[in-house]
Motif scaffolding. Structure first.
Motif, PDB file in Angstrom:
ATOM      1  N   ALA A 185       0.830  -1.207   0.000  1.00  0.00           N
ATOM      2  CA  ALA A 185       0.000   0.000   0.000  1.00  0.00           C
ATOM      3  C   ALA A 185       0.863   1.255   0.000  1.00  0.00           C
ATOM      4  O   ALA A 185       0.436   2.320  -0.397  1.00  0.00           O
ATOM      5  CB  ALA A 185      -0.922   0.008   1.209  1.00  0.00           C
ATOM      6  N   GLN A 186       2.115   1.140   0.457  1.00  0.00           N
ATOM      7  CA  GLN A 186       3.024   2.272   0.491  1.00  0.00           C
ATOM      8  C   GLN A 186       3.702   2.500  -0.855  1.00  0.00           C
ATOM      9  O   GLN A 186       4.449   3.438  -1.012  1.00  0.00           O
ATOM     10  CB  GLN A 186       4.104   2.025   1.546  1.00  0.00           C
ATOM     11  N   GLY A 187       3.474   1.627  -1.818  1.00  0.00           N
ATOM     12  CA  GLY A 187       4.153   1.758  -3.100  1.00  0.00           C
ATOM     13  C   GLY A 187       5.514   1.103  -3.025  1.00  0.00           C
ATOM     14  O   GLY A 187       5.996   0.776  -1.955  1.00  0.00           O
ATOM     15  N   THR A 188       6.097   0.910  -4.194  1.00  0.00           N
ATOM     16  CA  THR A 188       7.366   0.197  -4.205  1.00  0.00           C
ATOM     17  C   THR A 188       8.473   1.051  -4.769  1.00  0.00           C
ATOM     18  O   THR A 188       8.255   1.892  -5.641  1.00  0.00           O
ATOM     19  CB  THR A 188       7.252  -1.086  -5.048  1.00  0.00           C
ATOM     20  N   ARG A 189       9.663   0.800  -4.256  1.00  0.00           N
ATOM     21  CA  ARG A 189      10.827   1.539  -4.720  1.00  0.00           C
ATOM     22  C   ARG A 189      11.369   0.851  -5.968  1.00  0.00           C
ATOM     23  O   ARG A 189      11.502  -0.365  -6.016  1.00  0.00           O
ATOM     24  CB  ARG A 189      11.893   1.566  -3.624  1.00  0.00           C
ATOM     25  N   ILE A 190      11.659   1.654  -6.953  1.00  0.00           N
ATOM     26  CA  ILE A 190      12.211   1.148  -8.204  1.00  0.00           C
ATOM     27  C   ILE A 190      13.732   1.282  -8.135  1.00  0.00           C
ATOM     28  O   ILE A 190      14.240   2.285  -7.621  1.00  0.00           O
ATOM     29  CB  ILE A 190      11.672   1.986  -9.401  1.00  0.00           C
ATOM     30  N   ASN A 191      14.412   0.299  -8.658  1.00  0.00           N
ATOM     31  CA  ASN A 191      15.874   0.396  -8.687  1.00  0.00           C
ATOM     32  C   ASN A 191      16.295   1.358  -9.802  1.00  0.00           C
ATOM     33  O   ASN A 191      16.042   1.105 -10.977  1.00  0.00           O
ATOM     34  CB  ASN A 191      16.484  -0.994  -8.910  1.00  0.00           C
ATOM     35  N   LEU A 192      16.909   2.442  -9.397  1.00  0.00           N
ATOM     36  CA  LEU A 192      17.305   3.468 -10.375  1.00  0.00           C
ATOM     37  C   LEU A 192      18.816   3.540 -10.561  1.00  0.00           C
ATOM     38  O   LEU A 192      19.318   4.454 -11.212  1.00  0.00           O
ATOM     39  CB  LEU A 192      16.813   4.853  -9.919  1.00  0.00           C
ATOM     40  N   ASP A 193      19.516   2.619  -9.946  1.00  0.00           N
ATOM     41  CA  ASP A 193      20.977   2.707  -9.978  1.00  0.00           C
ATOM     42  C   ASP A 193      21.568   1.919 -11.136  1.00  0.00           C
ATOM     43  O   ASP A 193      21.517   0.686 -11.156  1.00  0.00           O
ATOM     44  CB  ASP A 193      21.545   2.232  -8.635  1.00  0.00           C
ATOM     45  N   PHE A 194      22.124   2.668 -12.072  1.00  0.00           N
ATOM     46  CA  PHE A 194      22.772   2.061 -13.235  1.00  0.00           C
ATOM     47  C   PHE A 194      24.170   2.664 -13.359  1.00  0.00           C
ATOM     48  O   PHE A 194      24.330   3.760 -13.925  1.00  0.00           O
ATOM     49  CB  PHE A 194      21.945   2.318 -14.498  1.00  0.00           C
ATOM     50  N   PRO A 195      25.159   1.984 -12.825  1.00  0.00           N
ATOM     51  CA  PRO A 195      26.514   2.555 -12.793  1.00  0.00           C
ATOM     52  C   PRO A 195      27.066   2.894 -14.175  1.00  0.00           C
ATOM     53  O   PRO A 195      27.826   3.858 -14.313  1.00  0.00           O
ATOM     54  CB  PRO A 195      27.354   1.443 -12.149  1.00  0.00           C
ATOM     55  N   ASP A 196      26.649   2.135 -15.197  1.00  0.00           N
ATOM     56  CA  ASP A 196      27.191   2.386 -16.537  1.00  0.00           C
ATOM     57  C   ASP A 196      26.821   3.779 -17.059  1.00  0.00           C
ATOM     58  O   ASP A 196      27.638   4.456 -17.679  1.00  0.00           O
ATOM     59  CB  ASP A 196      26.747   1.289 -17.519  1.00  0.00           C
ATOM     60  N   ILE A 197      25.594   4.217 -16.758  1.00  0.00           N
ATOM     61  CA  ILE A 197      25.167   5.545 -17.231  1.00  0.00           C
ATOM     62  C   ILE A 197      25.825   6.644 -16.386  1.00  0.00           C
ATOM     63  O   ILE A 197      26.234   7.684 -16.909  1.00  0.00           O
ATOM     64  CB  ILE A 197      23.613   5.673 -17.237  1.00  0.00           C
ATOM     65  N   ALA A 198      25.953   6.396 -15.096  1.00  0.00           N
ATOM     66  CA  ALA A 198      26.555   7.398 -14.202  1.00  0.00           C
ATOM     67  C   ALA A 198      28.016   7.646 -14.585  1.00  0.00           C
ATOM     68  O   ALA A 198      28.509   8.774 -14.488  1.00  0.00           O
ATOM     69  CB  ALA A 198      26.463   6.927 -12.756  1.00  0.00           C
ATOM     70  N   ALA A 199      28.689   6.599 -15.025  1.00  0.00           N
ATOM     71  CA  ALA A 199      30.112   6.728 -15.363  1.00  0.00           C
ATOM     72  C   ALA A 199      30.335   7.623 -16.569  1.00  0.00           C
ATOM     73  O   ALA A 199      31.372   8.284 -16.678  1.00  0.00           O
ATOM     74  CB  ALA A 199      30.689   5.342 -15.625  1.00  0.00           C
ATOM     75  N   LYS A 200      29.348   7.674 -17.479  1.00  0.00           N
ATOM     76  CA  LYS A 200      29.511   8.472 -18.705  1.00  0.00           C
ATOM     77  C   LYS A 200      29.057   9.922 -18.534  1.00  0.00           C
ATOM     78  O   LYS A 200      29.366  10.767 -19.361  1.00  0.00           O
ATOM     79  CB  LYS A 200      28.689   7.843 -19.837  1.00  0.00           C
ATOM     80  N   ALA A 201      28.303  10.181 -17.467  1.00  0.00           N
ATOM     81  CA  ALA A 201      27.702  11.513 -17.298  1.00  0.00           C
ATOM     82  C   ALA A 201      28.735  12.562 -16.904  1.00  0.00           C
ATOM     83  O   ALA A 201      29.676  12.272 -16.168  1.00  0.00           O
ATOM     84  CB  ALA A 201      26.610  11.442 -16.241  1.00  0.00           C
ATOM     85  N   SER A 202      28.512  13.776 -17.403  1.00  0.00           N
ATOM     86  CA  SER A 202      29.409  14.868 -17.006  1.00  0.00           C
ATOM     87  C   SER A 202      28.909  15.515 -15.718  1.00  0.00           C
ATOM     88  O   SER A 202      29.686  16.071 -14.950  1.00  0.00           O
ATOM     89  CB  SER A 202      29.493  15.909 -18.115  1.00  0.00           C
ATOM     90  N   GLU A 203      27.612  15.444 -15.498  1.00  0.00           N
ATOM     91  CA  GLU A 203      27.042  15.954 -14.242  1.00  0.00           C
ATOM     92  C   GLU A 203      25.978  14.992 -13.754  1.00  0.00           C
ATOM     93  O   GLU A 203      25.188  14.478 -14.547  1.00  0.00           O
ATOM     94  CB  GLU A 203      26.408  17.336 -14.459  1.00  0.00           C
ATOM     95  N   THR A 204      25.964  14.779 -12.470  1.00  0.00           N
ATOM     96  CA  THR A 204      25.007  13.824 -11.900  1.00  0.00           C
ATOM     97  C   THR A 204      24.300  14.433 -10.694  1.00  0.00           C
ATOM     98  O   THR A 204      24.934  15.084  -9.880  1.00  0.00           O
ATOM     99  CB  THR A 204      25.750  12.540 -11.441  1.00  0.00           C
ATOM    100  N   VAL A 205      23.003  14.219 -10.644  1.00  0.00           N
ATOM    101  CA  VAL A 205      22.252  14.571  -9.430  1.00  0.00           C
ATOM    102  C   VAL A 205      21.725  13.263  -8.863  1.00  0.00           C
ATOM    103  O   VAL A 205      21.058  12.495  -9.560  1.00  0.00           O
ATOM    104  CB  VAL A 205      21.070  15.528  -9.735  1.00  0.00           C
ATOM    105  N   ASP A 206      22.065  13.000  -7.628  1.00  0.00           N
ATOM    106  CA  ASP A 206      21.669  11.743  -6.994  1.00  0.00           C
ATOM    107  C   ASP A 206      21.003  12.080  -5.659  1.00  0.00           C
ATOM    108  O   ASP A 206      21.671  12.531  -4.731  1.00  0.00           O
ATOM    109  CB  ASP A 206      22.928  10.886  -6.784  1.00  0.00           C
ATOM    110  N   VAL A 207      19.701  11.907  -5.607  1.00  0.00           N
ATOM    111  CA  VAL A 207      18.973  12.188  -4.361  1.00  0.00           C
ATOM    112  C   VAL A 207      18.335  10.900  -3.872  1.00  0.00           C
ATOM    113  O   VAL A 207      17.578  10.260  -4.601  1.00  0.00           O
ATOM    114  CB  VAL A 207      17.891  13.275  -4.567  1.00  0.00           C
ATOM    115  N   THR A 208      18.667  10.522  -2.662  1.00  0.00           N
ATOM    116  CA  THR A 208      18.081   9.327  -2.049  1.00  0.00           C
ATOM    117  C   THR A 208      17.558   9.727  -0.677  1.00  0.00           C
ATOM    118  O   THR A 208      18.338  10.026   0.223  1.00  0.00           O
ATOM    119  CB  THR A 208      19.136   8.207  -1.913  1.00  0.00           C
ATOM    120  N   LEU A 209      16.248   9.800  -0.576  1.00  0.00           N
ATOM    121  CA  LEU A 209      15.637  10.192   0.695  1.00  0.00           C
ATOM    122  C   LEU A 209      14.613   9.142   1.105  1.00  0.00           C
ATOM    123  O   LEU A 209      13.573   8.993   0.458  1.00  0.00           O
ATOM    124  CB  LEU A 209      14.952  11.554   0.544  1.00  0.00           C
TER     125      LEU A 209
END
Lengths: 101, 188
Positions: free
Chosen positions: B24-48
């Motif tokens: 009922a609380q909803g489910t967390r989706i896995n959003l962590d993909f290291p391959d894409i993060a490695a190529k990015a020039s800027e990253t915003v990562d918020v985990t709350l």
């Protein structure tokens, strides 16, 4: 024995037993050598120092915990604002695109 | 014996109730993909998670309109997860990553918005719905040089969320494309 006799015996001057003065003085000497004042005072100082040190450490730890929590809270606040800003801008971009269709 | 039966009943009830409450609380989706993060020039990562959101709620001011709106928004949420990647060049990330996220969505997730553009951004918005209530939100935005995904867990008011942008001092986009600034008229 009548009351006169008792009174007379009570107030009659008598000599102290022989050697009592020397005994008292020697016991006084013994007492002063067995229980010196300084060690008791030193113990008190140690206890006081331990209490002060413990209080200071507890205060420092509490301050660090509060400071850590404040830093975490500020970071969480900033991240909430960033996350909602991004989410909201994407929602509005979608709305805008739909409105222009 | 009676005590044993009572304990057994309680255990069974807990076993049934816990997954129901969790779902009922909803489910967390896995959003962590290291391959894409490695190529990015800027990253915003918020985990709350829920605890961090409650903590943030205590630090959000009631005197500031933006923060007050944010505070209302996060009330009841159990998680906000954002990953945003900016790239130096077009086509630098694998666009199939959006599919890798979509495959995690269960049957309660419904697509509520799909915007496709060849030149601008593709935006997909999914809602985790339980009856009439929305218990989770997923936004996937794919631009030529930017990929953003947002997962919000908990009851979400979509109108309020969309309305926040104007409150955050960012211009509302009007139909003629001209910006109309929010309450503070300031720029970030």
């Amino acid at each position: 024995m009548n009351i006169d006799g008792t009174l007379r015996k009570t107030v009659t001057r008598t000599s102290a037993p022989e050697g009592i003065a020397a005994g008292v003085l020697s016991r006084l000497d013994q007492t002063s050598t067995r229980q010196p004042f300084r060690p008791a005072s030193s113990m008190l100082w140690r206890v006081a120092a331990a209490v002060v040190l413990t209080a200071a450490l507890a205060g420092l730890t509490a301050h660090q915990v509060i400071e850590h929590r404040r830093t975490e809270g500020e970071r969480a606040r900033r991240e909430v604002m960033t996350a909602l800003h991004i989410a909201s801008s994407k929602m509005r971009a979608a709305q805008h695109a739909i409105a222009h269709d | 014996m009676t005590r044993f039966l009572a304990n057994l009943m309680l255990t069974l009830l807990a076993a049934i109730a816990l997954p129901v409450t969790a779902s009922a609380q909803g489910t967390r989706i896995n959003l962590d993909f290291p391959d894409i993060a490695a190529k990015a020039s800027e990253t915003v990562d918020v985990t709350l998670d829920g605890a961090m959101l409650r903590l943030a709620g205590k630090f959000l001011s009631n005197n500031d309109a933006d923060e007050r709106a944010a505070k209302e928004m996060i009330n009841g949420l159990t998680g906000i997860y954002v990953r945003s990647y900016e790239f130096d060049h077009e086509g630098e990330y694998d666009k199939s990553i959006a599919n890798r996220i979509r495959t995690q969505l269960g049957p309660t997730w419904k697509k509520i918005v799909k915007v496709s553009s060849r030149t601008k951004e593709d935006v997909d918005i999914y809602a985790d719905t339980r009856g009439d209530a929305i218990t989770g939100l997923l936004i996937i935005s794919a631009e030529p040089k930017e990929f953003t995904v947002v997962n919000i867990i908990g009851p979400v008011d979509l109108e309020k969320l969309a309305g926040l942008e104007g409150q955050f001092g960012i211009p509302h986009i009007t139909r003629d494309g001209h910006g109309k600034h929010g309450k503070d008229e300031h720029h970030d």
